[in-house]
Design a protein around this motif. Structure first.
Motif, PDB file in Angstrom:
ATOM      1  N   ALA A   1       0.814   3.866  -3.033  1.00  0.00           N
ATOM      2  CA  ALA A   1       0.329   5.202  -2.668  1.00  0.00           C
ATOM      3  C   ALA A   1       1.382   6.262  -3.008  1.00  0.00           C
TER       4      ALA A   1
ATOM      5  N   VAL B   1       0.839  -1.210   0.000  1.00  0.00           N
ATOM      6  CA  VAL B   1       0.000   0.000   0.000  1.00  0.00           C
ATOM      7  C   VAL B   1       0.866   1.249   0.000  1.00  0.00           C
ATOM      8  N   ARG B   2       1.925   1.257   0.821  1.00  0.00           N
ATOM      9  CA  ARG B   2       2.799   2.442   0.873  1.00  0.00           C
ATOM     10  C   ARG B   2       3.497   2.685  -0.462  1.00  0.00           C
TER      11      ARG B   2
END
Length: 241
Positions: free
Chosen positions: A114, A110-111
């Motif tokens: 993102a 996710v990081r």
């Protein structure tokens, strides 16, 4: 971010590009994602130098998170872009082959995505023109970067050895922080075309006399190539168990 008096980092441990400073100009190694252009401008402003001082861009390979704003600098300022000959088509927009599924953990994934989205990862423009390079070429750019062929992550992956800053830039031939798992330390990088070839290519770094081994993802390695390769082999052995 200053790594050494003539070496600056653009970006962070997720995705990074690097700037080599010289009295006669600057050389950019990789260009991250399109949004890293603003980070470059801030770095140049801090240095008090114009973007026109960049005399050339050397790409470690042709993946989208390394060619970021290269086309912008090429089209607006005529800055030449150098890349391993076998990756020229990839940098111009050819689709890379599917790679084996890599291990992943939800938080780091996710990081990573993102951050990529925030830095304009879906707005990367393919290169319209590149200058192909081969193993052993010494480029007419500040720092006199020398090309070391490192096929594996992609067919035309190269390391960029810059004795002037005692560094070698290895792109995605290895990582020191896996963007999909968050595991730190030298290890194989994800999204690699030919992992066996990538592993074999690392031995081409063994005789380089450098203080820095710098991947495109993860913290720069401040130490010898032999110590890095040993750490990589250890991680490689653990992943095979």
């Amino acid at each position: 971010m200053e790594l050494a008096p003539q070496l600056r980092r653009i970006g962070n441990d997720i995705i990074a590009a690097h700037l080599i400073l010289g009295d006669e100009g600057m050389t950019l190694v990789d260009t991250g994602l399109p949004g890293h252009y603003r980070d470059l401008m801030r770095e140049l402003n801090d240095l008090g130098r114009p973007v026109s001082d960049i005399k050339g861009i050397v790409l470690t390979h042709g993946d989208s998170d390394h060619i970021g704003f290269a086309q912008r600098l090429r089209s607006e300022l005529g800055i030449p872009v150098y890349i391993g000959a076998e990756d020229a088509a990839r940098a111009k927009g050819a689709k890379p082959p599917a790679t084996p599924k890599d291990p992943r953990r939800i938080g780091p994934v996710v990081r990573f995505f993102a951050y990529a989205i925030a830095k304009g990862g879906f707005r990367t423009r393919p290169l319209q023109e590149v200058t192909p390079v081969q193993d052993g070429d010494v480029l007419p750019l500040p720092g006199s970067p020398r090309i070391v062929a490192m096929p594996g992550h992609s067919p035309g992956s190269v390391a960029v050895h810059v004795p002037a800053v005692r560094a070698v830039f290895v792109g995605d031939e290895l990582t020191t922080r896996h963007v999909l798992t968050g595991v730190e330390g030298p290890q194989p990088a994800p999204f690699t075309d030919d992992q066996a070839g990538s592993s074999a290519s690392l031995d081409r770094l063994a005789d380089l006399d450098v203080d820095w081994v710098i991947p495109g993802h993860g913290a720069p390695w401040h130490g010898s190539t032999s110590s890095l390769i040993a750490a990589y082999r250890s991680a490689e052995g653990r992943s095979a168990d």
